[in-house]
Scaffold this active site. Sequence first.
Site, PDB file in Angstrom:
ATOM      1  N   GLY A 196       0.838  -1.194   0.000  1.00 19.77           N
ATOM      2  CA  GLY A 196       0.000   0.000   0.000  1.00 19.77           C
ATOM      3  C   GLY A 196       0.870   1.240   0.000  1.00 19.77           C
ATOM      4  O   GLY A 196       2.040   1.187  -0.415  1.00 19.77           O
TER       5      GLY A 196
ATOM      6  N   GLU B 274       5.659  -3.373   0.827  1.00 14.81           N
ATOM      7  CA  GLU B 274       5.671  -3.034  -0.606  1.00 14.81           C
ATOM      8  C   GLU B 274       4.925  -1.713  -0.722  1.00 14.81           C
ATOM      9  O   GLU B 274       3.687  -1.684  -0.687  1.00 14.81           O
ATOM     10  CB  GLU B 274       4.983  -4.134  -1.427  1.00 14.81           C
ATOM     11  CG  GLU B 274       5.691  -5.479  -1.374  1.00 14.81           C
ATOM     12  CD  GLU B 274       6.995  -5.511  -2.171  1.00 14.81           C
ATOM     13  OE1 GLU B 274       7.264  -4.565  -2.929  1.00 14.81           O
ATOM     14  OE2 GLU B 274       7.756  -6.487  -2.014  1.00 14.81           O
TER      15      GLU B 274
ATOM     16  N   ARG C 121      -0.446   0.660 -18.029  1.00 21.08           N
ATOM     17  CA  ARG C 121      -0.938  -0.542 -17.369  1.00 21.08           C
ATOM     18  C   ARG C 121      -1.775  -0.086 -16.174  1.00 21.08           C
ATOM     19  O   ARG C 121      -1.365   0.796 -15.419  1.00 21.08           O
ATOM     20  CB  ARG C 121       0.270  -1.362 -16.907  1.00 21.08           C
ATOM     21  CG  ARG C 121      -0.066  -2.612 -16.165  1.00 21.08           C
ATOM     22  CD  ARG C 121       1.211  -3.435 -15.973  1.00 21.08           C
ATOM     23  NE  ARG C 121       0.955  -4.640 -15.211  1.00 21.08           N
ATOM     24  CZ  ARG C 121       1.607  -4.971 -14.101  1.00 21.08           C
ATOM     25  NH1 ARG C 121       2.579  -4.215 -13.656  1.00 21.08           N
ATOM     26  NH2 ARG C 121       1.314  -6.075 -13.459  1.00 21.08           N
TER      27      ARG C 121
ATOM     28  N   CYS D 159       2.052   0.905  -8.664  1.00 25.08           N
ATOM     29  CA  CYS D 159       3.245   1.381  -7.952  1.00 25.08           C
ATOM     30  C   CYS D 159       4.430   1.425  -8.896  1.00 25.08           C
ATOM     31  O   CYS D 159       5.361   2.191  -8.695  1.00 25.08           O
ATOM     32  CB  CYS D 159       3.536   0.465  -6.775  1.00 25.08           C
ATOM     33  SG  CYS D 159       3.640  -1.259  -7.274  1.00 25.08           S
TER      34      CYS D 159
ATOM     35  N   GLU E 253       3.244  10.420  -6.307  1.00 26.07           N
ATOM     36  CA  GLU E 253       2.695   9.364  -7.161  1.00 26.07           C
ATOM     37  C   GLU E 253       1.463   9.903  -7.868  1.00 26.07           C
ATOM     38  O   GLU E 253       0.535  10.378  -7.217  1.00 26.07           O
ATOM     39  CB  GLU E 253       2.246   8.202  -6.273  1.00 26.07           C
ATOM     40  CG  GLU E 253       3.198   7.067  -6.215  1.00 26.07           C
ATOM     41  CD  GLU E 253       2.601   5.860  -5.516  1.00 26.07           C
ATOM     42  OE1 GLU E 253       1.984   6.007  -4.453  1.00 26.07           O
ATOM     43  OE2 GLU E 253       2.779   4.752  -6.046  1.00 26.07           O
TER      44      GLU E 253
HETATM   45  P1  NAP Z   1      -3.362   2.496   1.160  1.00 26.77           P
HETATM   46  O1  NAP Z   1      -4.353   3.559   1.347  1.00 26.77           O
HETATM   47  O2  NAP Z   1      -2.093   2.562   1.923  1.00 26.77           O
HETATM   48  O3  NAP Z   1      -4.127   1.142   1.500  1.00 26.77           O
HETATM   49  C1  NAP Z   1      -3.523  -0.116   1.377  1.00 26.77           C
HETATM   50  C2  NAP Z   1      -4.219  -1.091   2.296  1.00 26.77           C
HETATM   51  O4  NAP Z   1      -4.022  -0.670   3.643  1.00 26.77           O
HETATM   52  C3  NAP Z   1      -5.730  -1.159   2.092  1.00 26.77           C
HETATM   53  O5  NAP Z   1      -6.155  -2.478   2.368  1.00 26.77           O
HETATM   54  C4  NAP Z   1      -6.244  -0.198   3.155  1.00 26.77           C
HETATM   55  O6  NAP Z   1      -7.562  -0.470   3.519  1.00 26.77           O
HETATM   56  C5  NAP Z   1      -5.277  -0.507   4.280  1.00 26.77           C
HETATM   57  N1  NAP Z   1      -5.151   0.520   5.288  1.00 26.77           N
HETATM   58  C6  NAP Z   1      -5.350   1.863   5.156  1.00 26.77           C
HETATM   59  N2  NAP Z   1      -5.110   2.470   6.346  1.00 26.77           N
HETATM   60  C7  NAP Z   1      -4.760   1.488   7.224  1.00 26.77           C
HETATM   61  C8  NAP Z   1      -4.415   1.475   8.607  1.00 26.77           C
HETATM   62  N3  NAP Z   1      -4.347   2.594   9.335  1.00 26.77           N
HETATM   63  N4  NAP Z   1      -4.137   0.284   9.191  1.00 26.77           N
HETATM   64  C9  NAP Z   1      -4.187  -0.854   8.485  1.00 26.77           C
HETATM   65  N5  NAP Z   1      -4.514  -0.907   7.174  1.00 26.77           N
HETATM   66  C10 NAP Z   1      -4.786   0.258   6.552  1.00 26.77           C
HETATM   67  O7  NAP Z   1      -2.960   2.305  -0.363  1.00 26.77           O
HETATM   68  P2  NAP Z   1      -3.934   2.140  -1.601  1.00 26.77           P
HETATM   69  O8  NAP Z   1      -4.434   3.475  -1.975  1.00 26.77           O
HETATM   70  O9  NAP Z   1      -4.922   1.049  -1.362  1.00 26.77           O
HETATM   71  O10 NAP Z   1      -2.924   1.566  -2.692  1.00 26.77           O
HETATM   72  C11 NAP Z   1      -2.140   2.380  -3.464  1.00 26.77           C
HETATM   73  C12 NAP Z   1      -0.737   2.458  -2.890  1.00 26.77           C
HETATM   74  O11 NAP Z   1      -0.184   1.152  -2.845  1.00 26.77           O
HETATM   75  C13 NAP Z   1       0.183   3.251  -3.759  1.00 26.77           C
HETATM   76  O12 NAP Z   1       1.016   4.051  -2.973  1.00 26.77           O
HETATM   77  C14 NAP Z   1       0.980   2.176  -4.492  1.00 26.77           C
HETATM   78  O13 NAP Z   1       2.234   2.590  -4.965  1.00 26.77           O
HETATM   79  C15 NAP Z   1       1.092   1.131  -3.447  1.00 26.77           C
HETATM   80  N6  NAP Z   1       1.371  -0.173  -4.044  1.00 26.77           N
HETATM   81  C16 NAP Z   1       2.610  -0.689  -3.884  1.00 26.77           C
HETATM   82  C17 NAP Z   1       2.920  -1.899  -4.474  1.00 26.77           C
HETATM   83  C18 NAP Z   1       4.283  -2.485  -4.330  1.00 26.77           C
HETATM   84  O14 NAP Z   1       4.445  -3.658  -4.636  1.00 26.77           O
HETATM   85  N7  NAP Z   1       5.280  -1.743  -3.882  1.00 26.77           N
HETATM   86  C19 NAP Z   1       1.950  -2.596  -5.206  1.00 26.77           C
HETATM   87  C20 NAP Z   1       0.683  -2.031  -5.340  1.00 26.77           C
HETATM   88  C21 NAP Z   1       0.407  -0.816  -4.730  1.00 26.77           C
HETATM   89  P3  NAP Z   1      -8.771   0.367   2.856  1.00 26.77           P
HETATM   90  O15 NAP Z   1      -8.457   0.469   1.391  1.00 26.77           O
HETATM   91  O16 NAP Z   1      -9.960  -0.468   3.134  1.00 26.77           O
HETATM   92  O17 NAP Z   1      -8.758   1.684   3.532  1.00 26.77           O
END
Ligand code: NAP
Length: 495
Positions: A244, A266, A294, A300, A397
């Site tokens: 995330g 990640e 993509r 990410c 990002e």
């Molecule tokens: P996010 O807001 O950080 O959320 C990721 C996950 O964490 C979701 O399941 C979210 O739940 C949960 N979450 C949010 N706040 C939390 C907390 N306080 N405690 C525990 N869990 C919590 O990220 P996103 O918007 O879903 O995803 C996009 C991000 O992921 C981007 O920054 C991207 O670069 C990154 N990403 C990285 C990779 C890698 O391999 N490096 C791959 C894919 C994505 P909810 O959605 O239900 O709030």
Amino acid sequence: MTTTGEHVPGDEARVIDAVPTGLFIGGTWRPASGGRTLTVDDPATGKALCEVADASPADGMEALAAATAAQASFAAMPPRERGEILLRAYEIMMERIDDLALVMTLEMGKPLAESKGEITYAAEFFRWFAEEAVRIDGGYAVAPAGTSRFLVQKQPVGVCLLITPWNFPMAMGTRKIGPAVAAGCAMVLKPSELTPLSMHSLAAILAEAGLPDGVLNLVTTSEAGAVMEPLIRDGRARKLSFTGSTPVGKKLLEQCAEKVLRTSMELGGNAPFLVFDDADLDKAVEGAMQAKMRNMGEACTAANRFLVHRSVADVFAEKLAARMGALTVGRGTEEGVQVGPLVNAKGREKVTALVDDALEKGATVVVGGDPVDGPGWFYRPTVLTGVPLEARLSREEIFGPVAAITVFDTDDDAVAAANDTEFGLVSYLFTENITRALRVSEQLESGMVGLNTGLVSNPAAPFGGVKESGLGREGGTVGIEEFLETKYVAIGFGG
Ligand code: NAP
């Protein structure tokens, strides 16, 4: 079974109705305590698809208890049997690829062809880790003094907490579940509330494939922090694997410190895409389309900053704009659509704000540059030139279909600009000069480099970042190590 492009709207209702909507705890689907539910929306229409159970903190603790109860017997299951469960799950996923892809497109928005690509990619993690399950090795060595022997053994870490994002709703799950099952770890998984249906479908497939009750527990919730923090601080789970954003990852690392949990992180990226004056420009544009478009740019690994040598910048921008401008934007379920909607209003507002900021700071629109009117969260594929390095587009990002082009003059300038970020997930470079290719690859501060390619993800390769893009690697031969502890037994040899 339908194939891409042939489905009818009735299929949409059929596949959504078939997804289990409860919490999956201890091998049973059940409602959340108090009967709470949350709504899953279609980002292409803004309309509700279905309701799923919305876990409370108490439900989360039950899931942790179920995983803890399952841990010892699962760790004792023969590795071959654990591998065969993954292999069966791989086969079921591939048999049902059309339905799984349609569910993903409906909840997340990407075009069906891309969803099918993700299901294949996701399933391949299971095939890969089915093979890795039977290759967990150890060691035996003579101590330097000759008076004792060292026995080195690999054991499962224990119960794991897995948190996955919405952008790759299936693959980000299998990339964690695959090695956890292969290593012998029970799990509590929390998908994003925006796209839980893929993980719900997968939990049912794993149960069908023979995964014992309690090994995978699924808690979808609208209160991610309130549900997961007590599990992290509890002490029974021994590892957190998170994919995330960097800000949430940092917060979770702090929580993990209390009980010294193992972590895999990640996190976010800000990938530079370098085009040198000796690059094959057609190849570079092809790579740019892959690296930028993509997942509608919601990756990410998405190319975030195009750094192009001044002598080829105009031609590159023209060619890229021609390709971007010709893309068909629409609902991902429709035939011929190449670009779906962004995931929600917030995602689109951010892209709009970043583009507006760049324009205010002097950038020029070559193509696109605005949201699409009407229902759904669509944004037009966009190419901007003259984007200053201090623009928000260069620092944050984007997570949208926007290519921001900046020129450079020397290799040193290109590398300095590429590394001028707190992120370090992936970098791309296009050059036909082998010495430059190797030198710049070494100089780039990122966990991965795409050399004359816009695609780095592969289940057989170690995926991950440096700096604030994360800790640890997923996939490849190192992927399973993240779920194993090393134990050393000192053997006295007398004398
Ligand atoms: P996010 O807001 O950080 O959320 C990721 C996950 O964490 C979701 O399941 C979210 O739940 C949960 N979450 C949010 N706040 C939390 C907390 N306080 N405690 C525990 N869990 C919590 O990220 P996103 O918007 O879903 O995803 C996009 C991000 O992921 C981007 O920054 C991207 O670069 C990154 N990403 C990285 C990779 C890698 O391999 N490096 C791959 C894919 C994505 P909810 O959605 O239900 O709030």
